[in-house]
Structure formats: structure tokens, C-alpha cells
Design a protein around this motif. Structure first.
Motif, PDB file in Angstrom:
ATOM      1  N   GLY A 282       0.819  -1.264   0.005  1.00  0.00           N
ATOM      2  CA  GLY A 282      -0.003   0.144  -0.062  1.00  0.00           C
ATOM      3  C   GLY A 282       0.894   1.296   0.005  1.00  0.00           C
ATOM      4  O   GLY A 282       0.453   2.391   0.303  1.00  0.00           O
ATOM      5  N   ALA A 283       1.959   1.271  -0.310  1.00  0.00           N
ATOM      6  CA  ALA A 283       3.011   2.255  -0.360  1.00  0.00           C
ATOM      7  C   ALA A 283       2.712   3.394  -1.393  1.00  0.00           C
ATOM      8  O   ALA A 283       2.846   4.440  -0.898  1.00  0.00           O
ATOM      9  N   LYS A 284       1.842   3.270  -2.395  1.00  0.00           N
ATOM     10  CA  LYS A 284       1.443   4.160  -3.295  1.00  0.00           C
ATOM     11  C   LYS A 284       0.716   5.199  -2.607  1.00  0.00           C
ATOM     12  O   LYS A 284       0.434   6.493  -3.216  1.00  0.00           O
ATOM     13  N   SER A 285      -0.057   4.826  -1.669  1.00  0.00           N
ATOM     14  CA  SER A 285      -1.096   5.650  -0.856  1.00  0.00           C
ATOM     15  C   SER A 285      -0.467   6.744  -0.110  1.00  0.00           C
ATOM     16  O   SER A 285      -1.104   7.700   0.419  1.00  0.00           O
ATOM     17  N   LEU A 286       0.974   6.540  -0.196  1.00  0.00           N
ATOM     18  CA  LEU A 286       1.722   7.684   0.960  1.00  0.00           C
ATOM     19  C   LEU A 286       2.198   8.965  -0.063  1.00  0.00           C
ATOM     20  O   LEU A 286       3.019   9.561   0.785  1.00  0.00           O
ATOM     21  N   SER A 287       1.721   8.899  -1.255  1.00  0.00           N
ATOM     22  CA  SER A 287       2.112  10.052  -1.963  1.00  0.00           C
ATOM     23  C   SER A 287       2.339  11.335  -1.448  1.00  0.00           C
ATOM     24  O   SER A 287       3.030  12.313  -1.561  1.00  0.00           O
ATOM     25  N   LYS A 288       1.114  11.758  -0.690  1.00  0.00           N
ATOM     26  CA  LYS A 288       0.731  13.148  -0.116  1.00  0.00           C
ATOM     27  C   LYS A 288       1.525  12.995   1.239  1.00  0.00           C
ATOM     28  O   LYS A 288       1.695  14.219   1.925  1.00  0.00           O
ATOM     29  N   THR A 289       2.200  12.191   1.730  1.00  0.00           N
ATOM     30  CA  THR A 289       2.941  12.300   3.133  1.00  0.00           C
ATOM     31  C   THR A 289       4.183  12.873   2.948  1.00  0.00           C
ATOM     32  O   THR A 289       4.821  13.446   3.778  1.00  0.00           O
ATOM     33  N   TYR A 290       4.808  12.599   1.777  1.00  0.00           N
ATOM     34  CA  TYR A 290       6.016  13.070   1.337  1.00  0.00           C
ATOM     35  C   TYR A 290       6.299  14.223   0.452  1.00  0.00           C
ATOM     36  O   TYR A 290       5.340  14.606  -0.263  1.00  0.00           O
ATOM     37  N   SER A 291       7.219  15.187   0.474  1.00  0.00           N
ATOM     38  CA  SER A 291       7.479  16.329  -0.398  1.00  0.00           C
ATOM     39  C   SER A 291       7.719  15.541  -1.795  1.00  0.00           C
ATOM     40  O   SER A 291       8.251  14.494  -1.924  1.00  0.00           O
ATOM     41  N   PRO A 292       7.407  16.386  -2.639  1.00  0.00           N
ATOM     42  CA  PRO A 292       7.491  15.785  -4.203  1.00  0.00           C
ATOM     43  C   PRO A 292       8.868  15.438  -4.482  1.00  0.00           C
ATOM     44  O   PRO A 292       8.808  14.348  -5.222  1.00  0.00           O
ATOM     45  N   GLY A 293       9.850  16.305  -4.191  1.00  0.00           N
ATOM     46  CA  GLY A 293      11.218  15.531  -4.716  1.00  0.00           C
ATOM     47  C   GLY A 293      11.720  14.407  -4.076  1.00  0.00           C
ATOM     48  O   GLY A 293      11.815  13.285  -5.063  1.00  0.00           O
ATOM     49  N   PRO A 294      11.532  13.935  -2.938  1.00  0.00           N
ATOM     50  CA  PRO A 294      11.883  12.714  -2.400  1.00  0.00           C
ATOM     51  C   PRO A 294      10.977  11.599  -2.826  1.00  0.00           C
ATOM     52  O   PRO A 294      11.270  10.284  -3.270  1.00  0.00           O
ATOM     53  N   TRP A 295       9.895  12.072  -2.769  1.00  0.00           N
ATOM     54  CA  TRP A 295       8.755  10.972  -3.312  1.00  0.00           C
ATOM     55  C   TRP A 295       8.780  10.534  -4.720  1.00  0.00           C
ATOM     56  O   TRP A 295       8.744   9.292  -5.093  1.00  0.00           O
ATOM     57  N   ASN A 296       9.149  11.521  -5.597  1.00  0.00           N
ATOM     58  CA  ASN A 296       9.598  11.143  -7.145  1.00  0.00           C
ATOM     59  C   ASN A 296      10.600  10.247  -7.249  1.00  0.00           C
ATOM     60  O   ASN A 296      10.742   9.528  -8.124  1.00  0.00           O
ATOM     61  N   SER A 297      11.565  10.489  -6.356  1.00  0.00           N
ATOM     62  CA  SER A 297      12.985   9.680  -6.476  1.00  0.00           C
ATOM     63  C   SER A 297      12.596   8.261  -5.978  1.00  0.00           C
ATOM     64  O   SER A 297      13.563   7.549  -6.526  1.00  0.00           O
ATOM     65  N   VAL A 298      11.583   8.009  -5.111  1.00  0.00           N
ATOM     66  CA  VAL A 298      11.606   6.507  -4.753  1.00  0.00           C
ATOM     67  C   VAL A 298      10.245   5.958  -5.817  1.00  0.00           C
ATOM     68  O   VAL A 298      10.212   4.617  -5.832  1.00  0.00           O
ATOM     69  N   ASN A 299       9.683   6.730  -6.649  1.00  0.00           N
ATOM     70  CA  ASN A 299       8.737   6.050  -7.619  1.00  0.00           C
ATOM     71  C   ASN A 299       9.539   5.902  -8.782  1.00  0.00           C
ATOM     72  O   ASN A 299      10.065   6.773  -9.574  1.00  0.00           O
ATOM     73  N   ILE A 300       9.809   4.753  -9.292  1.00  0.00           N
ATOM     74  CA  ILE A 300      10.383   4.288 -10.391  1.00  0.00           C
ATOM     75  C   ILE A 300       9.827   3.327 -11.216  1.00  0.00           C
ATOM     76  O   ILE A 300       9.417   2.161 -10.836  1.00  0.00           O
ATOM     77  N   ASN A 301       9.701   3.490 -12.722  1.00  0.00           N
ATOM     78  CA  ASN A 301       9.002   2.670 -13.683  1.00  0.00           C
ATOM     79  C   ASN A 301       7.610   2.237 -13.066  1.00  0.00           C
ATOM     80  O   ASN A 301       7.173   1.054 -13.239  1.00  0.00           O
ATOM     81  N   GLY A 302       6.771   3.256 -12.448  1.00  0.00           N
ATOM     82  CA  GLY A 302       5.517   2.512 -11.880  1.00  0.00           C
ATOM     83  C   GLY A 302       5.536   1.890 -10.600  1.00  0.00           C
ATOM     84  O   GLY A 302       4.408   1.671  -9.864  1.00  0.00           O
ATOM     85  N   GLY A 303       6.754   1.486  -9.966  1.00  0.00           N
ATOM     86  CA  GLY A 303       6.752   0.919  -8.637  1.00  0.00           C
ATOM     87  C   GLY A 303       7.192   1.984  -7.667  1.00  0.00           C
ATOM     88  O   GLY A 303       7.748   3.005  -7.799  1.00  0.00           O
TER      89      GLY A 303
END
Length: 449
Positions: free
Chosen positions: A133-154
Motif C-alpha cells: 500500500g506504499a502508493k497511498s503515501l504520495s501526499k505524506t512526502y514532499s514531491p522531490g523525495p517521493w518522485n525519487s522512490v517512484n521508479i517505472n511505476g513501482g
């Protein structure tokens, strides 16, 4: 080394077989189910793992995690966390890759910097946390770090911190030599000349060739030398305007011998920060904890200022460092490993780390009055988080790292590093770095232009 607390960026340490597309996870057959290990990977399963207990191994070098481990075990007494410092930055990545290839000794959790995460994700060495359920945490983190852990849909990690940049400067030294705090890089160059002229043993900063700092300052200058679209990448420092802006100033600092020839994160470097012979440090907001633990003797001497600008009146910033915690694909206890990630990077562990000087990636904490008004005794009571938070808001968008940046950074000193010890100009070194990075990418199966 006695004071080697953390090194956020690679400085020429060789990476063993760091083939971005060739990395393979060597775990049990159940590990093929990304993020689950063949088990039900939901909130109930994670809670059940905590109730049952067990042991996990965490590879990390970040000092504030020690308290997190202590608190986590106190809350969940059936859980044992073995925290191992297997090296910092590329030292750990080399050890991690060796363990993955050997199929044994792989930790359950690893600290992996944002610039390096995609390399391990492409190689399927780290687990996709989407099933938790990690994808539901998108609003928990600031955009820069969150984008960095999202890679090719995972989602391949949870953000631990972030590194919006600032200028750390020794106020005692600046006051002694009547040097103004620079607001532009041109002023920074002028300060460097004035300081070194007043005392040849004093330097504005140290630099022997740091890939992380170079790319961060190019980023701040608006540069975009890397473009990444899946496995299609391009590298171009030659025609990149931001790179030209950076080299124009930095070449003068190098050519005029205005930067200390002391490598970062060494005992000599810590000594230079402590005695003021290295008068500034341009780095990420995660640095205060390392000042407190590694440069304790200079408490009260240092302050924080906004990052100098390439254009007067601008407010541009960039990221430097910052890490995620990732669950290794070879882990046989992914539920418990993910529970630790949640606690450390989303739960009570965040506050424990903040109290010890870490800088958050969580939006709630970045905007918290308590966080913004925190006084740092080390920095003379300064409310440094206000400067860091403003920097985070001003990070320029659109920057990309290579999906094999770990390798690229490992050869920085073999290419650009020559500019610090010979007549090779920085532009020539960057050209060599570009050529080597392109060649390696093609060898690993990337489409590189």
C-alpha cells in the motif's frame, strides 16, 4: 576513521559489477513476488509480523537511525534489529552488490540514496513496496523525495530525509577576517580570494572532485545534462548552459588554488571544519547531525545561510543527498522489514530523528511551526530549519539522474577529478566523464545518446 559519520556522495570509490541492467536478486524462490516474499502483504500481515516478532538486519550509516532502532525495539520487544554500518555511500553499495551476487549476507533493509536507488530498482535487487500500500503515501512526502522512490511505476523505498541545499559557514572565521556572507557565487569567489590572501592556510571550502556537489550545483544553475526515459537516456555536459555557468566560477576556484586539497569525510576534513581552515560547506539540510557528532569542538562557531545564487536576486536551489530506506528483494522477512520502514520514515521514528538533527521528507513536519521554530544550539540558537524549508520550496524541477548513477559517480575522480591535480580544465574532465558514462550505458543495454 574515527569521525567518518556519513558520506552522502560518491567520491571515486570503485563499484564492483554495478551493471544497472545486470543486477539480479539472489534470494529464495518466494522472493519473486515483488514486495511480498509470497505472503499476504497488507496492513494485517505487517501487524502480524510485529506481533510474532523476529529479527531483521538493517544496513545504514545515518547516525540518527540508532535512536530509531532503540525506540522500535522498545515498542516491539519481540523484534530484534541488527543495525550494521557496512560503509557509507558507494562503500556500502559495493558491499551490498557483492552480497546480492553471492546470494548470501543480504540485509533485510538498506539505506540507499536517491541518486542510487534507480540502479538497484532496475536490477530488481530491491522490492517494489506497492503491495504494502506504499502508493497511498504520495501526499505524506514532499514531491522531490517521493518522485525519487517512484521508479517505472513501482515504489522502491520510503523517503528517509531530503537534502535541499544551504551554505554552512564558520561565523567566527568570517567575523575575524571581515568577510561578508555571500549571496551570489561571484561573491563567494571574491570571499575565497580575500580569505586565502589573508591567511594561505585558510580556504573557503574543500574540493578534490565531488560528483554529488558538482551535479547539485549544475542543477541549481538550471542545468539538465541527463535525460532519462525508461532505458533511453542521454548525457550532455558539453552544450548544457547550467554546466557552463558552474564551470565558469568553479574553474577559477580550482585554478587559483582557493579550495582545500582535503578530501571530504576524512579525519583531516573534520579537523579543518573544527579549526576553521575550511570555512564553508555547501551541502544538504541533512548535515546538522553530522556537525553535532563529528565537529563538536566548533559548536557555536557555525551558522547557516541560503545557498549563493548564480544570478543576483534569484532564489534557486537544488537537492544534495538524501536517502530512502528500501526492503531488499532477497529478504525473507519483508513484512517485518516494511514495518521498520513505516516506523522510521513515517511513524514515531521521524520525530526521533528530527530531535537529533535530521531533515524530514514528510510534508507535515516540513510545515510544522514546531519544526520551523526549532533552535539549533550548535548554530548559536539559529532557527536553521526556516532556511532549509525555504530551500526545499525553491528546488528547481526537472532534474534527472542516470539509472546507473552509482557507476557514473564512481568514475568521477578518474575523469573530472584530473582537473584538480593537473592542467586539465573542468570542461575537459566533464567531457571525459560524459564519454565514459555513455560508453558504460551502452554496454549495459541502455539506449544512450
Amino acid at each position: 576513521m574515527t569521525n567518518k559519520v556519513v558520506r552522502r556522495w560518491a567520491q571515486g570509490v570503485a563499484v564492483v559489477a554495478a551493471a544497472a541492467l545486470g543486477l539480479t536478486a539472489c534470494g529464495s524462490s518466494g522472493d519473486s513476488d515483488s514486495g511480498s516474499g509470497g505472503k499476504a502483504s497488507d496492513a494485517k500481515a505487517v501487524q502480524a509480523a510485529l506481533t510474532k516478532g523476529g529479527s531483521i538486519t538493517v544496513w545504514a550509516w545515518e547516525p540518527t537511525l540508532k535512536q530509531v532502532v532503540t525506540d522500535f525495539q522498545a515498542k516491539y520487544p519481540k523484534v530484534h534489529v541488527k543495525m550494521v554500518n557496512a560503509g557509507t555511500g558507494n562503500d556500502q553499495y559495493t558491499a551490498l552488490q557483492n552480497a546480492v551476487q553471492a546470494g548470501k549476507g543480504v540485509p533485510d533493509v538498506a539505506q540507499i540514496e536517491y541518486f542510487a536507488l534507480s540502479q538497484f530498482a532496475f536490477g530488481k535487487s530491491v522490492a517494489d513496496l506497492s503491495s504494502f500500500g506504499a502508493k497511498s503515501l504520495s501526499k505524506t512526502y514532499s514531491p522531490g523525495p517521493w518522485n525519487s522512490v517512484n521508479i517505472n511505476g513501482g515504489v522502491y523505498g520510503l523517503p528517509m530525509d531530503s537534502g535541499p541545499m544551504a551554505l554552512f559557514y564558520n561565523k567566527k572565521v568570517f567575523d575575524k577576517y571581515k568577510i561578508p556572507v555571500p549571496t551570489t557565487w561571484d561573491e563567494y569567489l571574491a570571499d575565497a580570494r580575500k580569505l586565502h590572501k589573508a591567511d594561505p592556510k585558510m580556504y573557503i571550502t574543500s574540493d578534490t572532485g565531488d560528483a554529488g556537489m558538482a551535479t547539485s550545483l549544475i542543477w541549481q544553475a538550471g542545468g539538465k545534462p541527463y535525460k532519462v526515459d525508461g532505458t533511453k537516456v542521454s548525457v550532455d555536459f558539453n552544450k548544457d548552459p547550467g554546466t557552463a555557468t558552474y564551470t565558469k566560477v568553479w574553474q577559477q576556484l580550482v585554478s587559483e588554488h582557493l579550495v582545500s586539497p582535503v578530501s571530504g569525510w576524512t579525519d583531516q576534513w573534520y579537523k579543518g571544519l573544527a579549526d576553521g581552515s575550511i570555512a564553508t560547506l555547501t551541502t544538504g539540510a541533512w548535515m546538522p547531525a553530522n556537525f553535532t557528532s563529528g565537529v563538536a569542538a566548533a559548536s557555536g562557531d557555525w551558522r547557516v545561510a541560503p545557498l549563493p545564487q548564480w544570478q543576483a536576486g534569484a532564489h534557486a536551489s537544488a537537492e544534495n543527498g538524501g536517502s530512502s530506506l528500501a526492503v531488499m528483494q532477497a529478504s525473507k522477512n519483508k513484512e517485518l522489514a516494511y514495518a521498520f520502514l513505516q516506523y522510521a520514515n513515517q511513524g514515531a521514528g521521524v520525530q526521533a530523528r528530527l530531535k537529533n538533527g535530521a531533515f524530514p521528507a514528510t510534508t507535515a513536519d516540513l510545515n510544522s511551526p514546531a519544526f520551523l521554530n526549532t533552535a539549533f544550539p550548535y548554530f548559536g540558537g539559529q532557527k536553521a530549519n526556516q532556511i532549509f524549508s525555504e530551500s526545499a520550496k525553491n528546488v528547481l524541477p526537472g532534474w534527472s539522474y542516470l539509472p546507473y548513477q552509482v557507476y557514473a559517480n564512481s568514475i568521477f575522480n578518474d575523469t573530472v577529478g584530473k582537473a584538480y591535480v593537473s592542467a586539465t580544465p573542468l570542461t575537459g574532465g566533464l567531457k571525459s566523464w560524459q564519454e565514459a558514462s555513455v560508453k558504460y550505458g551502452k554496454q549495459q543495454g541502455f539506449s544512450v545518446g
